[in-house]
Structure formats: C-alpha cells, structure tokens
Design a protein around this motif. Sequence first.
Motif, PDB file in Angstrom:
ATOM      1  N   VAL A   1       0.870  -1.207  -0.106  1.00  0.00           N
ATOM      2  CA  VAL A   1      -0.053  -0.090   0.058  1.00  0.00           C
ATOM      3  C   VAL A   1       0.810   1.242  -0.171  1.00  0.00           C
ATOM      4  O   VAL A   1       0.568   2.040  -0.751  1.00  0.00           O
ATOM      5  CB  VAL A   1      -1.016   0.096   1.265  1.00  0.00           C
ATOM      6  N   LEU A   2       2.024   1.261   0.773  1.00  0.00           N
ATOM      7  CA  LEU A   2       2.781   2.366   0.714  1.00  0.00           C
ATOM      8  C   LEU A   2       3.500   2.592  -0.493  1.00  0.00           C
ATOM      9  O   LEU A   2       3.648   3.594  -0.953  1.00  0.00           O
ATOM     10  CB  LEU A   2       3.822   2.227   1.970  1.00  0.00           C
ATOM     11  N   ARG A   3       4.053   1.469  -0.994  1.00  0.00           N
ATOM     12  CA  ARG A   3       4.577   1.820  -2.470  1.00  0.00           C
ATOM     13  C   ARG A   3       3.372   2.290  -3.503  1.00  0.00           C
ATOM     14  O   ARG A   3       3.891   3.262  -4.481  1.00  0.00           O
ATOM     15  CB  ARG A   3       5.245   0.708  -3.017  1.00  0.00           C
ATOM     16  N   ARG A   4       2.414   1.921  -3.307  1.00  0.00           N
ATOM     17  CA  ARG A   4       1.301   2.690  -4.226  1.00  0.00           C
ATOM     18  C   ARG A   4       1.169   3.839  -3.927  1.00  0.00           C
ATOM     19  O   ARG A   4       0.949   4.780  -4.816  1.00  0.00           O
ATOM     20  CB  ARG A   4      -0.171   1.848  -3.789  1.00  0.00           C
ATOM     21  N   ILE A   5       1.097   4.227  -2.827  1.00  0.00           N
ATOM     22  CA  ILE A   5       1.087   5.960  -2.486  1.00  0.00           C
ATOM     23  C   ILE A   5       2.131   6.659  -3.129  1.00  0.00           C
ATOM     24  O   ILE A   5       1.955   7.661  -3.646  1.00  0.00           O
ATOM     25  CB  ILE A   5       1.131   6.005  -1.036  1.00  0.00           C
ATOM     26  N   ILE A   6       3.494   5.771  -2.918  1.00  0.00           N
ATOM     27  CA  ILE A   6       4.917   6.550  -3.388  1.00  0.00           C
ATOM     28  C   ILE A   6       4.680   6.604  -4.771  1.00  0.00           C
ATOM     29  O   ILE A   6       5.074   7.871  -5.683  1.00  0.00           O
ATOM     30  CB  ILE A   6       5.985   6.166  -2.848  1.00  0.00           C
ATOM     31  N   ASP A   7       4.279   5.829  -5.565  1.00  0.00           N
ATOM     32  CA  ASP A   7       4.188   5.432  -7.112  1.00  0.00           C
ATOM     33  C   ASP A   7       3.033   6.839  -7.490  1.00  0.00           C
ATOM     34  O   ASP A   7       3.460   7.400  -8.567  1.00  0.00           O
ATOM     35  CB  ASP A   7       3.615   4.339  -7.572  1.00  0.00           C
ATOM     36  N   GLN A   8       2.095   7.078  -6.858  1.00  0.00           N
ATOM     37  CA  GLN A   8       1.129   8.104  -7.266  1.00  0.00           C
ATOM     38  C   GLN A   8       1.350   9.521  -6.994  1.00  0.00           C
ATOM     39  O   GLN A   8       0.923  10.664  -7.336  1.00  0.00           O
ATOM     40  CB  GLN A   8      -0.425   7.662  -7.036  1.00  0.00           C
ATOM     41  N   GLU A   9       1.966   9.569  -5.556  1.00  0.00           N
ATOM     42  CA  GLU A   9       2.236  11.175  -5.085  1.00  0.00           C
ATOM     43  C   GLU A   9       3.807  10.724  -4.201  1.00  0.00           C
ATOM     44  O   GLU A   9       3.870  10.532  -3.267  1.00  0.00           O
ATOM     45  CB  GLU A   9       1.351  11.391  -4.066  1.00  0.00           C
ATOM     46  N   ALA A  10       4.750  10.826  -5.064  1.00  0.00           N
ATOM     47  CA  ALA A  10       6.188  10.944  -4.514  1.00  0.00           C
ATOM     48  C   ALA A  10       6.707  11.683  -3.465  1.00  0.00           C
ATOM     49  O   ALA A  10       7.403  11.381  -2.645  1.00  0.00           O
ATOM     50  CB  ALA A  10       7.086  10.856  -5.611  1.00  0.00           C
ATOM     51  N   THR A  11       5.977  12.864  -3.233  1.00  0.00           N
ATOM     52  CA  THR A  11       6.069  13.720  -2.038  1.00  0.00           C
ATOM     53  C   THR A  11       5.336  13.601  -0.843  1.00  0.00           C
ATOM     54  O   THR A  11       5.456  14.370  -0.049  1.00  0.00           O
ATOM     55  CB  THR A  11       5.859  15.329  -2.672  1.00  0.00           C
ATOM     56  N   TYR A  12       4.849  12.345  -0.942  1.00  0.00           N
ATOM     57  CA  TYR A  12       3.962  12.390   0.289  1.00  0.00           C
ATOM     58  C   TYR A  12       4.824  11.559   1.535  1.00  0.00           C
ATOM     59  O   TYR A  12       5.004  10.463   1.466  1.00  0.00           O
ATOM     60  CB  TYR A  12       2.792  11.036   0.074  1.00  0.00           C
ATOM     61  N   SER A  13       5.429  12.668   2.467  1.00  0.00           N
ATOM     62  CA  SER A  13       6.450  12.213   3.365  1.00  0.00           C
ATOM     63  C   SER A  13       6.018  11.318   4.299  1.00  0.00           C
ATOM     64  O   SER A  13       6.872  10.365   4.815  1.00  0.00           O
ATOM     65  CB  SER A  13       6.974  13.547   4.272  1.00  0.00           C
ATOM     66  N   ASP A  14       4.899  11.286   4.749  1.00  0.00           N
ATOM     67  CA  ASP A  14       4.059  10.110   5.708  1.00  0.00           C
ATOM     68  C   ASP A  14       4.622   8.829   5.314  1.00  0.00           C
ATOM     69  O   ASP A  14       4.822   8.183   6.205  1.00  0.00           O
ATOM     70  CB  ASP A  14       2.700  10.387   6.009  1.00  0.00           C
ATOM     71  N   ALA A  15       4.480   8.242   3.916  1.00  0.00           N
ATOM     72  CA  ALA A  15       4.732   7.286   3.512  1.00  0.00           C
ATOM     73  C   ALA A  15       6.205   6.674   3.833  1.00  0.00           C
ATOM     74  O   ALA A  15       6.269   5.466   4.077  1.00  0.00           O
ATOM     75  CB  ALA A  15       4.143   7.247   1.738  1.00  0.00           C
ATOM     76  N   TYR A  16       7.076   7.549   3.275  1.00  0.00           N
ATOM     77  CA  TYR A  16       8.500   7.203   3.618  1.00  0.00           C
ATOM     78  C   TYR A  16       8.676   6.755   4.944  1.00  0.00           C
ATOM     79  O   TYR A  16       9.552   5.956   5.430  1.00  0.00           O
ATOM     80  CB  TYR A  16       9.435   8.168   3.151  1.00  0.00           C
ATOM     81  N   ILE A  17       8.194   7.849   6.090  1.00  0.00           N
ATOM     82  CA  ILE A  17       8.450   7.259   7.522  1.00  0.00           C
ATOM     83  C   ILE A  17       7.892   6.138   7.958  1.00  0.00           C
ATOM     84  O   ILE A  17       8.534   5.432   8.551  1.00  0.00           O
ATOM     85  CB  ILE A  17       7.915   8.487   8.166  1.00  0.00           C
ATOM     86  N   LEU A  18       6.501   5.990   7.460  1.00  0.00           N
ATOM     87  CA  LEU A  18       5.895   4.799   7.868  1.00  0.00           C
ATOM     88  C   LEU A  18       6.667   3.223   7.106  1.00  0.00           C
ATOM     89  O   LEU A  18       6.861   2.430   7.788  1.00  0.00           O
ATOM     90  CB  LEU A  18       4.325   4.539   7.642  1.00  0.00           C
ATOM     91  N   LEU A  19       7.208   3.690   5.985  1.00  0.00           N
ATOM     92  CA  LEU A  19       7.855   2.515   5.330  1.00  0.00           C
ATOM     93  C   LEU A  19       8.974   2.101   5.869  1.00  0.00           C
ATOM     94  O   LEU A  19       9.297   1.048   6.348  1.00  0.00           O
ATOM     95  CB  LEU A  19       8.049   2.975   3.651  1.00  0.00           C
ATOM     96  N   ALA A  20       9.591   3.109   6.468  1.00  0.00           N
ATOM     97  CA  ALA A  20      11.011   2.890   7.544  1.00  0.00           C
ATOM     98  C   ALA A  20      10.539   2.091   8.550  1.00  0.00           C
ATOM     99  O   ALA A  20      11.443   1.241   8.769  1.00  0.00           O
ATOM    100  CB  ALA A  20      11.715   4.395   7.458  1.00  0.00           C
ATOM    101  N   GLN A  21       9.511   2.672   9.253  1.00  0.00           N
ATOM    102  CA  GLN A  21       9.235   1.815  10.330  1.00  0.00           C
ATOM    103  C   GLN A  21       8.863   0.350  10.314  1.00  0.00           C
ATOM    104  O   GLN A  21       8.990  -0.502  10.967  1.00  0.00           O
ATOM    105  CB  GLN A  21       7.898   2.724  10.864  1.00  0.00           C
ATOM    106  N   VAL A  22       8.272   0.077   8.837  1.00  0.00           N
ATOM    107  CA  VAL A  22       7.894  -1.198   8.669  1.00  0.00           C
ATOM    108  C   VAL A  22       9.184  -2.074   8.551  1.00  0.00           C
ATOM    109  O   VAL A  22       9.261  -3.232   9.018  1.00  0.00           O
ATOM    110  CB  VAL A  22       6.889  -1.410   7.397  1.00  0.00           C
TER     111      VAL A  22
END
Length: 301
Positions: free
Chosen positions: A57-78
């Motif tokens: 799901v996080l990769r899906r977010i990043i693919d469609q909105e690369a500037t969505y900072s929250d996604a990178y933080i949560l991905l790093a947590q995972v």
Amino acid sequence: MYVFKPIEPGQTPDASLRKSSVILVQLTKAVPGLSEGLFLLAQVRYLSGDNNEAKVVLRRIIDQEATYSDAYILLAQVYTREGNIHSAYDALEQGLSYNFELKTHPIYHLIRARILKKEQKYDEAIKLLQNALHLPGMKKRVQPNETVKTPRTKTDLTPSSSVPISTQDRVSVYLELAEIQLLLNRVNDASIVLQEASNEFQGTSEESRILLTNVDLALKRGDINQAIETLTQIKVDQPYYVQSREKLAEIYLKHRRDKKLFIKTYRELVDRDPTPQALVILGDAYMSIMEVRVKQVELNR
C-alpha cells in the motif's frame, strides 16, 4: 502520523483494527487516488502485523504521489520492525530527496537512531535522540488534534500537509534513549531521562510504558524488589498490562527461580481474559519450563 505499537506475532488484531480495515478497503476501492485513505489503510495493516501488505500500500502511495512524506516514514518503520536496516535507511533517504524538511521531524531521528542501534553505533544514536528531544513538539503535551508542522514538499507550507507526532512516538524517543544508555551501563544517565519522561507524560496513557523501562533500570541496578514493586503499579485497566505481567513472570523465573509464581502470573492473565492470545502465552510459559527441565536432565547425565 499516529502510529501505535504493532501487535506481536501470534496475536490477533482487535475489533477496531478489523473494522477500520474493512472501511478503508471499501473507501480506497471507491476512491483509488485518495492518498490519505491509502495511508490510513497502510497504518492499519502495519498495526495488524501485516507488514507485506503495508509495504504494498505504501509503495502504491509513493508511485502516485512521490512527495507524500508520511509514506516514507511509515515504510521505514515497517522495515525497521522487520530488522531490515538498509531498506529502512533507503526509505528515509528517498523521502529526503523529495522533502528535506523531513530531517527536522522527531520521527526521522527516532528511526535513524534505531538503525544505528542495530548497527551498534550507540554514541551516534544517543546524539540523534538527544537532538530530537529539542525539536518542536517534543517538550510539551500535544493535544489530540495538534500536529508538528512539517511540509510534505519544499514549497507546500499549508498546515493540511503536516506530519504529526503522537504521544506514543514522543515517548519512544525518550525510551529509546534510556534503553541505549542502559546498554552502555550508563545507569545514571538513563535514570535522568526516565525521570524527565515520567514528569512529561504523567497522567497519560503512556505512563505505564515508561514504568516498564523503569523496571529495566531497576534490574540493571540489581534491585529486584523495586522492579517487582514497579510492575505491580500497572493495573489491569491500564495499557501495557499484559506486557507488565509477562515481564513480572520473567523476573520470577530468572531472578527468583520461582516457577510457581511464574506460571501463576500467566494463569491470572488467562483467568482475567481467556482469549486465544492469553492461552498461547500460557502455553509458551509451560514450554519454557519444560525446556529448562530437559536441559537440567541433560546436564545431570
């Protein structure tokens, strides 16, 4: 970004997580381009222990909105949760390439410190966490609707695109710092940090979590009685009650060599709430005693 602690392996997600998942799946199907909805779904997957689906799901977010900072933080947590240090670091660095302001957020410091901790770079981790304590939002009690305003893009300064830090994450910065200091036998430094955390979060839902780390401090000092007394302060209706009883049972077994109290503590958990999770924990407790007995038999041969 209100990220709580994910469930442990073998545990069952509670009803609120399951219900949230159903609603968010329906929402994201109806509005597939809604990044906020997808991000909430990724959070629920992460909290439910479904790391693989959270990453999808996080990769899906990043693919469609690369500037969505929250996604990178949560991905790093995972990735950090999985013990995948390099992927966690890569996720943070990828996020920084789109939003350098991300580096000023306490969560970035916390995750980087956890990565350094796994690499046994303890002094570097301590320095990062000490710096995090002085960042905006760390030294005051944040109301539920307050956020630490960190823009998702370098040009977007609107409050609606901020990355908030929850009480749980703020506590994590303090506790991570104290735990690393304990690893280095800096007991006095750890004690100072924990006292500051106790003052800062007194009366919050995270107070019992701080008490659990205070137990580690007491054990480091060899004060078994103090450790037990601290654990008994965590009542049945408080968060982290189960964790407190697991730690109490461990103390009875390892430090008091009292198998009866060890099992009794787990039995009380089952009597209070006879869920499959509690029964599994009790079963594991019996198994651990059996393993000790087998080793003793082998040594006596």
